[in-house]
Scaffold this motif. Structure first.
Motif, mmCIF file in Angstrom:
data_model
loop_
_atom_site.group_PDB
_atom_site.id
_atom_site.type_symbol
_atom_site.label_atom_id
_atom_site.label_comp_id
_atom_site.label_asym_id
_atom_site.label_seq_id
_atom_site.Cartn_x
_atom_site.Cartn_y
_atom_site.Cartn_z
ATOM 1 N N ARG A 41 -9.844 -13.016 -19.545
ATOM 2 C CA ARG A 41 -9.992 -11.645 -19.056
ATOM 3 C C ARG A 41 -11.157 -11.574 -18.073
ATOM 4 N N ILE A 42 -11.081 -10.645 -17.162
ATOM 5 C CA ILE A 42 -12.146 -10.460 -16.181
ATOM 6 C C ILE A 42 -12.802 -9.106 -16.400
ATOM 7 N N THR A 43 -13.965 -8.946 -15.829
ATOM 8 C CA THR A 43 -14.659 -7.665 -15.891
ATOM 9 C C THR A 43 -14.107 -6.751 -14.803
ATOM 10 N N ALA A 44 -13.702 -5.572 -15.191
ATOM 11 C CA ALA A 44 -13.128 -4.634 -14.226
ATOM 12 C C ALA A 44 -14.195 -4.199 -13.222
ATOM 13 N N PRO A 45 -13.841 -4.073 -11.956
ATOM 14 C CA PRO A 45 -14.821 -3.626 -10.960
ATOM 15 C C PRO A 45 -15.171 -2.159 -11.158
ATOM 16 N N GLY A 46 -16.339 -1.769 -10.656
ATOM 17 C CA GLY A 46 -16.733 -0.368 -10.718
ATOM 18 C C GLY A 46 -15.850 0.491 -9.822
ATOM 19 N N LEU A 47 -15.737 1.772 -10.179
ATOM 20 C CA LEU A 47 -14.893 2.699 -9.424
ATOM 21 C C LEU A 47 -15.752 3.765 -8.774
ATOM 22 N N VAL A 48 -15.177 4.465 -7.805
ATOM 23 C CA VAL A 48 -15.920 5.483 -7.065
ATOM 24 C C VAL A 48 -16.064 6.777 -7.857
ATOM 25 N N TYR A 49 -15.343 6.900 -8.966
ATOM 26 C CA TYR A 49 -15.331 8.148 -9.704
ATOM 27 C C TYR A 49 -16.530 8.225 -10.657
ATOM 28 N N THR A 108 -8.843 15.047 -19.375
ATOM 29 C CA THR A 108 -10.124 14.744 -18.735
ATOM 30 C C THR A 108 -9.929 14.445 -17.262
ATOM 31 N N LEU A 109 -11.032 14.586 -16.507
ATOM 32 C CA LEU A 109 -11.066 14.278 -15.080
ATOM 33 C C LEU A 109 -12.303 13.447 -14.776
ATOM 34 N N ALA A 110 -12.165 12.514 -13.852
ATOM 35 C CA ALA A 110 -13.294 11.773 -13.297
ATOM 36 C C ALA A 110 -13.277 12.024 -11.798
ATOM 37 N N ILE A 111 -14.323 12.685 -11.296
ATOM 38 C CA ILE A 111 -14.349 13.144 -9.912
ATOM 39 C C ILE A 111 -15.193 12.193 -9.061
ATOM 40 N N GLU A 112 -14.739 11.916 -7.871
ATOM 41 C CA GLU A 112 -15.485 11.046 -6.960
ATOM 42 C C GLU A 112 -16.842 11.670 -6.630
ATOM 43 N N ALA A 122 -9.701 3.829 -6.858
ATOM 44 C CA ALA A 122 -10.481 3.275 -5.751
ATOM 45 C C ALA A 122 -11.722 2.567 -6.279
ATOM 46 N N PRO A 123 -11.937 1.283 -5.920
ATOM 47 C CA PRO A 123 -13.141 0.580 -6.372
ATOM 48 C C PRO A 123 -14.371 1.047 -5.612
ATOM 49 N N ALA A 178 -27.057 -11.333 -2.502
ATOM 50 C CA ALA A 178 -27.397 -12.193 -3.629
ATOM 51 C C ALA A 178 -26.241 -13.097 -3.997
ATOM 52 N N THR A 179 -25.037 -12.547 -3.972
ATOM 53 C CA THR A 179 -23.874 -13.349 -4.316
ATOM 54 C C THR A 179 -23.655 -14.460 -3.297
ATOM 55 N N THR A 180 -23.849 -14.127 -2.011
ATOM 56 C CA THR A 180 -23.631 -15.116 -0.966
ATOM 57 C C THR A 180 -24.638 -16.241 -1.057
ATOM 58 N N SER A 181 -25.916 -15.886 -1.320
ATOM 59 C CA SER A 181 -26.934 -16.923 -1.389
ATOM 60 C C SER A 181 -26.747 -17.807 -2.618
ATOM 61 N N ALA A 182 -26.245 -17.213 -3.704
ATOM 62 C CA ALA A 182 -26.052 -17.999 -4.921
ATOM 63 C C ALA A 182 -24.838 -18.895 -4.815
ATOM 64 N N ALA A 183 -23.821 -18.450 -4.106
ATOM 65 C CA ALA A 183 -22.592 -19.232 -3.969
ATOM 66 C C ALA A 183 -22.135 -19.201 -2.532
ATOM 67 N N PRO A 184 -22.743 -20.041 -1.665
ATOM 68 C CA PRO A 184 -22.418 -19.966 -0.237
ATOM 69 C C PRO A 184 -20.984 -20.334 0.070
ATOM 70 N N SER A 185 -20.319 -21.062 -0.826
ATOM 71 C CA SER A 185 -18.951 -21.475 -0.532
ATOM 72 C C SER A 185 -17.936 -20.421 -0.911
ATOM 73 N N ALA A 186 -18.353 -19.364 -1.599
ATOM 74 C CA ALA A 186 -17.409 -18.352 -2.034
ATOM 75 C C ALA A 186 -17.012 -17.471 -0.877
ATOM 76 N N ALA A 187 -15.797 -16.939 -0.945
ATOM 77 C CA ALA A 187 -15.324 -16.027 0.093
ATOM 78 C C ALA A 187 -16.061 -14.720 0.003
ATOM 79 N N PRO A 188 -16.361 -14.071 1.127
ATOM 80 C CA PRO A 188 -17.079 -12.794 1.082
ATOM 81 C C PRO A 188 -16.264 -11.733 0.384
ATOM 82 N N THR A 189 -16.958 -10.865 -0.319
ATOM 83 C CA THR A 189 -16.289 -9.777 -1.020
ATOM 84 C C THR A 189 -15.903 -8.697 -0.030
ATOM 85 N N THR A 190 -14.668 -8.219 -0.122
ATOM 86 C CA THR A 190 -14.196 -7.170 0.757
ATOM 87 C C THR A 190 -13.785 -5.979 -0.064
ATOM 88 N N ARG A 191 -13.884 -4.840 0.560
ATOM 89 C CA ARG A 191 -13.529 -3.611 -0.130
ATOM 90 C C ARG A 191 -12.040 -3.420 -0.160
#
Length: 372
Positions: free
Chosen positions: A222-230, A285-289, A348-349, A359-372
């Motif tokens: 399992r992976i950790t779910a990304p944060g959301l805008v809400y 319930t509602l979660a508002i941006e 929406a993440p 920080a992520t790039t410096s720790a793992a320079p070979s990893a692909a950049p994170t995109t939105r």
């Protein structure tokens, strides 16, 4: 034929029947083989001028033909880029692996030939147990990766129904217990990894074969779910205009009550679910941006304002059972009310901060950049 009159000079010995100084007719060029020498000269001139004209017009016509070729024609001459390796044979390998696992799970004694249709060396296997004692109820591919050219590793998840394990020791079993236990079934989700090779057949179609028997493996991590805008989920207050808009929309969308178009923003096209699967909707319930607090909201902002939110509802089915549902929606303000501008495909993440990205790039320079 051209006729001319020439005065013939006097001759010492004039021809009989003529007098000195008489006029004679000059008939011009003589015909040669049905074609006059004058016509030949004219034809030669025409041919010469035609040749010069073609020499002059040739480059012009060539340039005109080049410019008149459509741009699309030039594109068709370029070689097509090679297909991505992951797209060639992947779908067929996945389906082949699912069929192989289904046959493998239900196989028993004397079922070698059925397995050999997928793995030829299965004819030499020793199989035990009753055929069909275990039944694959659900199968799906959860992982697909290419390990070598034309070789795929396919992980298939299978929900298997079979006899429940006998937990009673032999001394504690009473008459009739064994039969009762064997009749019980317990569905278990298991995972099998299948190596599949693909190659073109004599007819040109793709063919598949397993390189080994399935290997049972652990479930995918399992992976950790990304944060959301809400913001956080909070109660959907009846006085909140957003609660009203979402409730009216979901009621028309899921129960068929009311006209759906009246709750949609201009330009939004949605069709209701048919036949209507529910009889009632309750928005919980509602979660508002962008919202972090739980302050009540009773007003609608200026026209054109857009807002994204998550709406958690309970839908009552025709059997009176309530089912939880969650919708990601985009709302747009118009004329003092909220309207539905979109039924989003996924929540929406939240955007990744620049600090975290660095920080992520410096720790793992070979990893692909994170995109939105």
């Amino acid at each position: 034929m051209k006729l001319t009159l020439n005065r013939r000079p006097a001759q010492n010995d004039p021809a009989p029947g003529t007098e000195p100084g008489d006029w004679e007719i000059d008939e011009g060029p003589r015909d040669v083989a049905g074609w006059s020498t004058g016509a030949q000269a004219n034809t030669t001139t025409v041919i010469r001028w035609t040749a010069w004209g073609l020499l002059v017009l040739g480059p012009l016509l060539g340039a005109l033909a080049y410019l008149s070729v459509p741009a699309q024609a030039g594109l068709t001459q370029k070689p097509l880029p090679p297909a991505a390796p992951a797209a060639s044979g992947a779908q067929g390998a996945a389906g082949f692996a699912q069929l192989f696992v289904a046959t493998y799970v239900s196989a028993g004694e004397d079922d070698q030939d059925e397995l050999a249709a997928y793995y030829p060396d299965a004819t030499g296997l020793r199989l035990e147990g009753e055929s069909g004692q275990r039944r694959p109820e659900q199968l799906t591919v959860v992982r697909l990766r290419q390990t070598a050219p034309k070789v795929w590793s396919v992980t298939v998840a299978a929900r298997i129904t079979g006899p429940a394990p006998d937990a009673k020791p032999d001394g504690a079993r009473r008459p009739g217990d064994k039969d009762d236990v064997q009749k019980q079934t317990v569905p278990v989700l298991r995972y099998f990894q299948v190596p599949v090779a693909t190659a073109p057949t004599a007819s040109g179609a793709s063919g598949y074969t397993a390189l080994a028997m399935p290997a049972e493996v652990a479930a995918p991590e399992r992976i950790t779910a990304p944060g959301l805008v809400y913001g956080p989920m909070r109660p959907a207050l009846p006085a909140d205009p957003r609660t009203q808009a979402v409730t009216e929309f979901l009621t028309a969308y899921l129960t068929g009550a009311g006209e759906l178009d009246r709750y949609l923003a201009p330009g939004t096209r949605l069709a209701p679910v048919r036949p209507a699967p529910y009889t009632g909707i309750a928005l919980d319930t509602l979660a508002i941006e962008g919202e972090k607090g739980a302050e009540p909201v009773t007003t609608v902002p200026a026209d054109g304002t857009t807002l994204r939110l998550l709406a958690a509802a309970r839908a009552t089915g025709h059997d009176k059972v309530r089912l939880p549902l969650t919708y990601a929606l985009t709302l747009k303000a118009r004329a003092g009310r909220w309207e539905i501008a979109g039924l989003d495909g996924a929540p929406a993440p939240a955007p990744v901060s620049a600090t975290r990205t660095g920080a992520t790039t410096s720790a793992a320079p070979s990893a692909a950049p994170t995109t939105r």
